[in-house]
Design a protein around this motif. Structure first.
Motif, PDB file in Angstrom:
ATOM      1  N   SER A   2       0.413  -2.877  -2.171  1.00 23.33           N
ATOM      2  CA  SER A   2      -0.529  -3.910  -1.787  1.00 23.33           C
ATOM      3  C   SER A   2      -0.428  -4.177  -0.304  1.00 23.33           C
ATOM      4  N   LEU A  20     -13.506   0.064   3.166  1.00 21.17           N
ATOM      5  CA  LEU A  20     -12.907   0.102   1.829  1.00 21.17           C
ATOM      6  C   LEU A  20     -13.911   0.599   0.797  1.00 21.17           C
ATOM      7  N   ASN A  21     -15.142   0.131   0.898  1.00 22.32           N
ATOM      8  CA  ASN A  21     -16.181   0.565  -0.037  1.00 22.32           C
ATOM      9  C   ASN A  21     -16.508   2.042   0.133  1.00 22.32           C
ATOM     10  N   SER A  22     -16.525   2.517   1.377  1.00 25.71           N
ATOM     11  CA  SER A  22     -16.885   3.916   1.620  1.00 25.71           C
ATOM     12  C   SER A  22     -15.874   4.877   1.016  1.00 25.71           C
ATOM     13  N   LEU A  23     -14.621   4.457   0.919  1.00 27.29           N
ATOM     14  CA  LEU A  23     -13.579   5.299   0.335  1.00 27.29           C
ATOM     15  C   LEU A  23     -13.267   4.929  -1.107  1.00 27.29           C
ATOM     16  N   GLN A  24     -14.048   4.020  -1.648  1.00 28.92           N
ATOM     17  CA  GLN A  24     -13.924   3.561  -3.030  1.00 28.92           C
ATOM     18  C   GLN A  24     -12.541   2.999  -3.354  1.00 28.92           C
ATOM     19  N   TYR A  25     -11.968   2.241  -2.398  1.00 30.93           N
ATOM     20  CA  TYR A  25     -10.699   1.558  -2.640  1.00 30.93           C
ATOM     21  C   TYR A  25     -10.934   0.351  -3.535  1.00 30.93           C
ATOM     22  N   ASP A  26      -9.963   0.041  -4.375  1.00 25.85           N
ATOM     23  CA  ASP A  26      -9.997  -1.190  -5.158  1.00 25.85           C
ATOM     24  C   ASP A  26      -9.413  -2.296  -4.297  1.00 25.85           C
ATOM     25  N   TYR A  27     -10.085  -3.417  -4.224  1.00 26.10           N
ATOM     26  CA  TYR A  27      -9.577  -4.540  -3.432  1.00 26.10           C
ATOM     27  C   TYR A  27     -10.114  -5.843  -3.992  1.00 26.10           C
ATOM     28  N   SER A  29     -11.308  -9.703  -2.672  1.00 22.59           N
ATOM     29  CA  SER A  29     -11.654 -10.491  -1.492  1.00 22.59           C
ATOM     30  C   SER A  29     -11.724 -11.962  -1.884  1.00 22.59           C
ATOM     31  N   GLN A  44      -0.691  -7.631  -9.066  1.00 22.72           N
ATOM     32  CA  GLN A  44      -0.668  -6.237  -8.627  1.00 22.72           C
ATOM     33  C   GLN A  44       0.729  -5.643  -8.754  1.00 22.72           C
ATOM     34  N   GLU A  48       1.887  -2.402 -11.025  1.00 21.79           N
ATOM     35  CA  GLU A  48       2.566  -1.216 -10.503  1.00 21.79           C
ATOM     36  C   GLU A  48       3.876  -0.949 -11.237  1.00 21.79           C
TER      37      GLU A  48
END
Length: 81
Positions: A2, A20-27, A29, A44, A48
């Motif tokens: 994290s 973050l959206n372009s690489l499809q990361y989970d986040y 906000s 999180q 893990e």
């Protein structure tokens, strides 16, 4: 793993979210401050830990000897041996 990021302004936040959206990361906000951040971190962290335990239970792990061998080989490669 994290990472907590605090952008300094709205433009930085938009750029970060687009990245973050372009690489499809989970986040997550807008998690707020204090207790909300702590709870998000714990959620999180526990996820893990559960994933790591599942990998161990399925036999996907290295024993102590294998780790020592891995690091020894890594040192040899770094030293040019």
């Amino acid at each position: 793993m994290s990472i907590l990021v605090n952008p300094h302004n709205e433009q930085e936040e938009k750029v970060l979210i687009a990245f973050l959206n372009s690489l499809q990361y989970d986040y997550k906000s807008d998690i707020g401050e204090g207790q909300e951040v702590f709870e998000a971190f714990l959620e999180q962290y526990n996820k893990e830990i559960d994933e790591a335990e599942a990998e161990i239970d399925s036999g996907n792990y290295l024993n102590h000897g294998e780790v020592e061998e891995l690091f020894a080989n890594r040192r040899r490669k770094l030293n040019g041996d």
